[in-house]
Design an enzyme around this catalytic site. Structure first.
Site, PDB file in Angstrom:
ATOM      1  N   HIS B 263      15.805  43.487  39.920  1.00 21.08           N
ATOM      2  CA  HIS B 263      15.187  42.163  40.068  1.00 21.08           C
ATOM      3  C   HIS B 263      14.568  42.013  41.463  1.00 21.08           C
ATOM      4  CE1 HIS B 263      14.994  37.741  39.159  1.00 21.08           C
ATOM      5  NE2 HIS B 263      15.072  37.670  40.481  1.00 21.08           N
ATOM      6  N   GLU B 264      15.370  42.290  42.483  1.00 26.10           N
ATOM      7  CA  GLU B 264      14.850  42.141  43.848  1.00 26.10           C
ATOM      8  C   GLU B 264      13.754  43.165  44.131  1.00 26.10           C
ATOM      9  OE1 GLU B 264      15.486  39.485  45.309  1.00 26.10           O
ATOM     10  OE2 GLU B 264      17.241  38.872  44.146  1.00 26.10           O
ATOM     11  N   HIS B 267      10.494  41.564  43.201  1.00 21.13           N
ATOM     12  CA  HIS B 267       9.998  40.671  44.260  1.00 21.13           C
ATOM     13  C   HIS B 267       9.429  41.500  45.414  1.00 21.13           C
ATOM     14  CE1 HIS B 267      11.245  36.826  42.678  1.00 21.13           C
ATOM     15  NE2 HIS B 267      12.526  37.169  42.586  1.00 21.13           N
ATOM     16  N   GLU B 293       8.469  35.460  40.284  1.00 19.37           N
ATOM     17  CA  GLU B 293       9.564  35.674  39.343  1.00 19.37           C
ATOM     18  C   GLU B 293       9.092  36.533  38.164  1.00 19.37           C
ATOM     19  OE1 GLU B 293      12.489  34.750  40.195  1.00 19.37           O
ATOM     20  OE2 GLU B 293      13.715  34.875  38.378  1.00 19.37           O
TER      21      GLU B 293
END
Lengths: 498, 498
Positions: B263-264, B267, B293
Site C-alpha cells: 500500500h505505502e 503512495h 489512494e
C-alpha cells in the site's frame, strides 16, 4: 514576557531564527544519517532556502532597530535578558558586516572544494585541491576585510569558532604546550612502545554496539532524549531541546568506537544540560567550539581513559569479547588505551601527540593567511613540520596535508579549538575534583551521575549566556591556562622512574 | 527561466514555499519515526514557525500581484507554465480567504482534540472526546463561511482533500456502490466464511521485514531513492524528489505488514514518478488524496492481492515461513488473503466491506455538518448504521466511533477519498490492461517494471499539472465511474455458482 515589548519582539524574531537553524540541523543530520542518496539535490535546495531565510530574518533592519532600542545595562548582567541583548548585538554586528554575495561565494567555493577534496585525498593528489585552497584563502582574506577591530588577521577567523579569543592568547598557550610536550613525547618514545596489539583484530560490530550503549546509558544516555546512529564521519547533533543525537562508526577491526561514543556523549551532554528556559533562544546551546570540545574530551579522556572508569567497565568488556580479552588484565588494557605514539593521522592520535597535530595546523594557517607561505608550498611545509614536531615521515599527502576536510570546507581558524578544548577540560576537571573528592570511587562503582550533575550545574546550564572566556572563568576561577593540562599529561603518561 | 520575469519571480517564491513544506515534511517524518520523545516541545515550535513562514510567504501581497500580472492563457494549456499559474492562483485564492487566526484556532483545537483522542479511545469514552468534536465542528463551520462559491456546505471541506470534487458527485458514486455492495456482501456472507486461520500465529518479524523488502525491490524500490522504517501508524513521506520514505508496522501475530508495505509503496511510487522537472514546484507531487489512494490500492489490491502476483511470491513466502505455510496451497492462500467478512475496524476491512465503512462516515459527516445530527448522538448513529450496512454490532466506542483519529484531527471531508481511490484504481487498471495485455503473465514472472512504467508515464509524471478530474480523464478517458470497480469486485469475490 519581559514587560518590554521591544525585547519580547526581539525574542520572537530570534526564536524564529533558532527554529530555522534547528530545522537546518535536522536536515543536515538526516542527510548524513538517513537520507537515500537520491534526495541530495532537493536537500541542497531546501538547506539553501532555510539558511537564506534564517540569515535574512536575523540581519533584518527590524532586528537592528530593536537592538538599537535596547540596552543590556538596563538589566542585571547575569540575567537572561542582558545576555540575550549582548549576544544578539554581537552576532548581529558581525553578520551585517558581511555582504550576502561574499557569504554566497564562500559557500559555493566550499562546496566545490569539498567535492574536489574526496577524490584528491583518494589519489593523494595535492595539486588537484590546490586551486580550491587558493580560492578559499582569497575569499577568507576578503572576509577579513569586512572587519576593522582586530589585532591580527587570524583573529577575525578564529572569532567565528572561538568568540572573543585572540590569536596572541592561543599562541601563548600553544607555545607553552609545545615547550613541554615535545620533550615529553621524546621521553615517552625513548622507553619503547606499549603493546596494544590485542586492541586490533576481530570485534563483532553488534556486540560493540551493545557495549557502547551500555557505557552511554551508564553515563546518562536515556531512550527518552537520546539516539545513537551510524555514519561515516561521526558527529553530534541536537535538533531541539531534549533531542540529542550521537553518531558513530563501528569498525570491525578495533574498539575505537567506544571512545568515539564517549567523545560524542560529551558533546551531547553539554547540549542536553543547557538550561531549559534558554531553549529556543540563541542562548540555548554550547558557548564555543573550544568549550564544547572540552566536554567531549572530558568524557572521552578524563573519564573514558581513566583507570577508575575501566575498573567498572573492563569486566563487562571482557565478557563481551572473552575470546580476545579474557587473558588481558585490566592494567595492561589501561596502558594500551593510553599508549602514546607519534603517528600520521590527527583523529587517531593519542592524548599527548594530538596537540602537536593541532599546533602544526595553527601555525600553517597563520603562515598561509599572512602570505608567509604560498599554498603551493603547503604540502612540503606540512611534511617538514611533522618531522620536526613528531619525528614522523609523511609517505604521501593523503596521510598528510589532505587528511582533514576543514581547509577544503573553508574552515580556517577552527583547528585550535580542538587543543584549547583539551586544555580547558583539565582546568574544569580540577575544579570538579575539589568538590567531588571521591570522583575515582564513584567511577569505579559505575556512578557518573554526580560528575554529570556537577558539569551540568556549573557549566552546561549557562549555554551562551556569557562569553567563552567569562564562562571558563566562572567555572574554573581562572583564565585559560595550559598548566593543569600539562601536569595531568605528565602525571598520567610520563615514563615512571624504574 | 521562462523569459517572463514575473513568472520567474513567482516560481522563485513558490519554490521557497515548497522547500519549507518539504522541510516540514521531514520534521514530521522524523518526529514519527526517529525523534526521541523528549524533542516534542521543540519540534512543535519548529513546525509552527516553518508552517507560518510558508503560509506567510505564499499569501504575501507579492504573490498576489504576480498572479494578477500573469495570465495562464498566454501559455499552452498543457504547458508547465500555464499549469503553475492555474494551480497557484487556485491555491492562493483559497488561502487568502482564511484569516490566520482561524487557521491558528483550528490547529490548536486539533492538537488538543488529538491529545484527548488517545485516552478516550483507550477507555472507550466517547464523552471525553465530545466537546472536542463539537469545537472542531464549530470551527469547520466558521471555515466554510470564508467561502461563497459552493453548492453545499460539505463541498468546501471536501475540496481541501479532493480539489474541485463536488459532494453531489461523490454521493452519486457512493449510492451506486451501496446499491451493489450491500447485496454482494449478503451473497458472500451467506455462503459462509473462508478459512484464513493460518494467516494468524507466530511470524518472526525479522523474516517478515526481509520478505517485505524483497517484494518492494521486485516492485521497484531501490536503496538509492527509498527507505523503509517502522512506526505505529504507517504512512509515506517524500521530503524531496528522489527521496521516498515508507513506514510500516510489523506485527508478530499476522502478515498484515506485507499488504501495508505494498500500500505505502503505491503512495511512494506516485511521488517517485512525478516528472523531475516539476520537482521543487507546487506541481511536483500527487494531485489529490483520492488519486493517491488509487495508487496505494492498485499496488496493495489490484497487484498485491492478485493470483498472478502470488504465483510469483507465494513460493518465496512458503520458504520464509515453512513451518506455517508449507501445507497451505497457493489457491487456499489466495482465497484467505481475499476473504470478505464484515467487521468492526475500517483499516482491517477487506476490499468489499471497506467501502461501506467509508460511506457510513461520509453520511455521518454530512449529517453533523448540516445539523441533522447532534455530535452527542454520533455514537448511537454510528452503531445503528454499522448494523444496517454491515450487519455488525459494535461492542464499544473504541471499536466504533473512536477508532479513527481523523475527526479528532479536524479532518472532515477526508474519508470519501479512500473509497474514491478504490473506484479510480480499477478505472486506471482497466486502461493499463488494454495496453499491457499480458499483465498477469508479467506478474507471474515477478516482472512489475512495465506496470510501474505504464503508471508512471500515464499518471505519475503529471503531478499536479491538471485538476484531479482532468487527470483521471486524461488517463482513463472517463469521468469517475464506479462501474468498473463494482464489476471487478463481483468478478473477483462473488460466490461462484457451485
Amino acid at each position: 514576557m519581559s514587560g518590554n515589548p521591544n525585547l519580547d519582539q526581539l525574542r520572537r524574531l530570534l526564536s524564529e531564527v533558532e527554529d530555522l537553524r534547528k530545522s537546518l540541523g535536522l536536515l543536515f543530520w538526516d542527510q548524513r544519517v538517513m537520507m537515500p542518496p537520491g534526495g541530495s539535490q532537493a536537500r541542497a535546495e531546501a538547506c539553501a532556502t532555510l539558511g537564506r531565510i534564517a540569515h535574512e530574518t536575523f540581519v533584518s533592519p527590524e532586528v537592528g532597530k530593536l537592538l538599537d532600542s535596547l540596552d543590556e545595562n538596563d538589566y542585571d548582567h547575569d540575567s537572561d535578558e542582558a545576555s540575550l541583548i549582548r549576544l544578539a548585538r554581537r552576532d548581529y554586528e558581525k553578520a551585517v558586516r558581511v555582504p550576502p554575495e561574499l557569504t554566497g561565494e564562500m559557500r559555493r567555493a566550499s562546496i566545490l572544494a569539498l567535492g574536489a577534496w574526496g577524490p584528491a585525498k583518494e589519489k593523494s593528489d595535492f595539486k588537484a585541491l590546490l586551486p580550491h585552497l587558493e580560492r578559499n584563502l582569497e575569499l577568507r582574506r576578503r572576509y577579513v576585510e569586512c572587519f576593522d577591530d582586530f589585532d591580527e588577521t587570524y583573529d577575525v577567523l578564529l572569532d567565528d569558532y572561538e568568540p572573543c579569543m585572540k590569536t596572541a592568547e592561543v599562541r601563548e598557550i600553544f607555545e607553552g604546550l609545545k615547550r613541554d610536550l615535545v620533550p615529553l613525547i621524546q621521553e615517552i618514545t625513548a622507553v619503547g612502545d606499549v603493546d596494544d596489539s590485542f586492541l586490533f583484530g576481530d570485534f563483532d560490530v553488534e556486540r560493540q554496539r551493545e557495549f557502547c550503549l551500555d557505557v552511554l546509558h551508564q553515563f546518562g544516555y536515556t531512550e527518552d532524549e537520546w539516539r545513537l546512529d551510524e555514519t561515516a564521519h561521526p558527529f553530534m547533533s541536537s535538533p531541539g531541546h531534549g533531542d540529542i543525537r550521537l553518531t558513530t562508526n563501528f569498525r570491525p577491526g578495533d574498539l575505537q568506537a567506544i571512545f568515539a561514543c564517549m567523545h560524542e556523549f560529551g558533546h551531547g551532554a553539554y547540549e542536553w544540560g543547557v538550561d531549559e528556559k534558554l531553549a529556543g533562544t540563541p542562548l540555548g546551546s554550547g558557548v564555543s567550539l573550544g568549550v564544547h570540545e572540552s566536554q567531549s574530551r572530558t568524557w572521552e579522556n578524563l573519564v573514558g581513559r581513566s583507570r577508575a572508569c575501566w575498573r567498572f567497565f573492563y569486566p563487562k568488556l571482557q565478557e563481551t569479547f572473552p575470546e580476545r580479552l579474557s587473558d588481558v588484565d585490566e592494567e595492561v588494557f589501561y596502558r594500551a588505551i593510553n599508549k602514546v605514539h607519534p603517528s600520521l593521522i590527527r583523529i587517531e592520535a593519542d592524548e599527548v601527540t594530538y596537540n602537536m597535530h593541532i599546533i602544526l595546523r595553527f601555525e600553517l594557517e597563520q603562515d598561509l593567511l599572512e602570505g608567509r607561505l604560498a599554498p603551493k608550498d603547503l604540502s612540503g611545509a606540512w611534511n617538514e613540520m611533522m618531522h620536526r614536531y613528531l619525528g614522523v615521515d609523511v609517505p604521501d599527502d593523503a596521510h598528510g596535508v589532505l587528511q582533514d576536510m576543514h581547509w577544503a570546507g573553508g574552515s580556517i581558524g577552527y583547528f585550535p579549538t580542538y587543543a584549547l578544548g583539551n586544555v580547558i577540560s583539565v582546568q574544569i576537571w580540577e575544579r570538579l575534583k575539589e568538590d567531588l573528592v571521591d570522583v575515582d570511587e564513584q567511577m569505579e562503582r559505575g556512578d557518573f551521575a554526580e560528575i554529570r550533575e556537577w558539569l551540568r550545574t556549573h557549566l552546561y546550564v549557562l549555554g551562551r549566556k556569557f562569553t567563552p572566556q567569562e564562562t571558563i572563568e566562572r567555572v574554573t576561577r581562572s583564565r585559560i591556562d595550559a598548566g593543569p593540562y600539562i601536569r595531568y599529561l605528565r602525571e598520567k603518561l610520563a615514563p615512571q622512574p624504574a
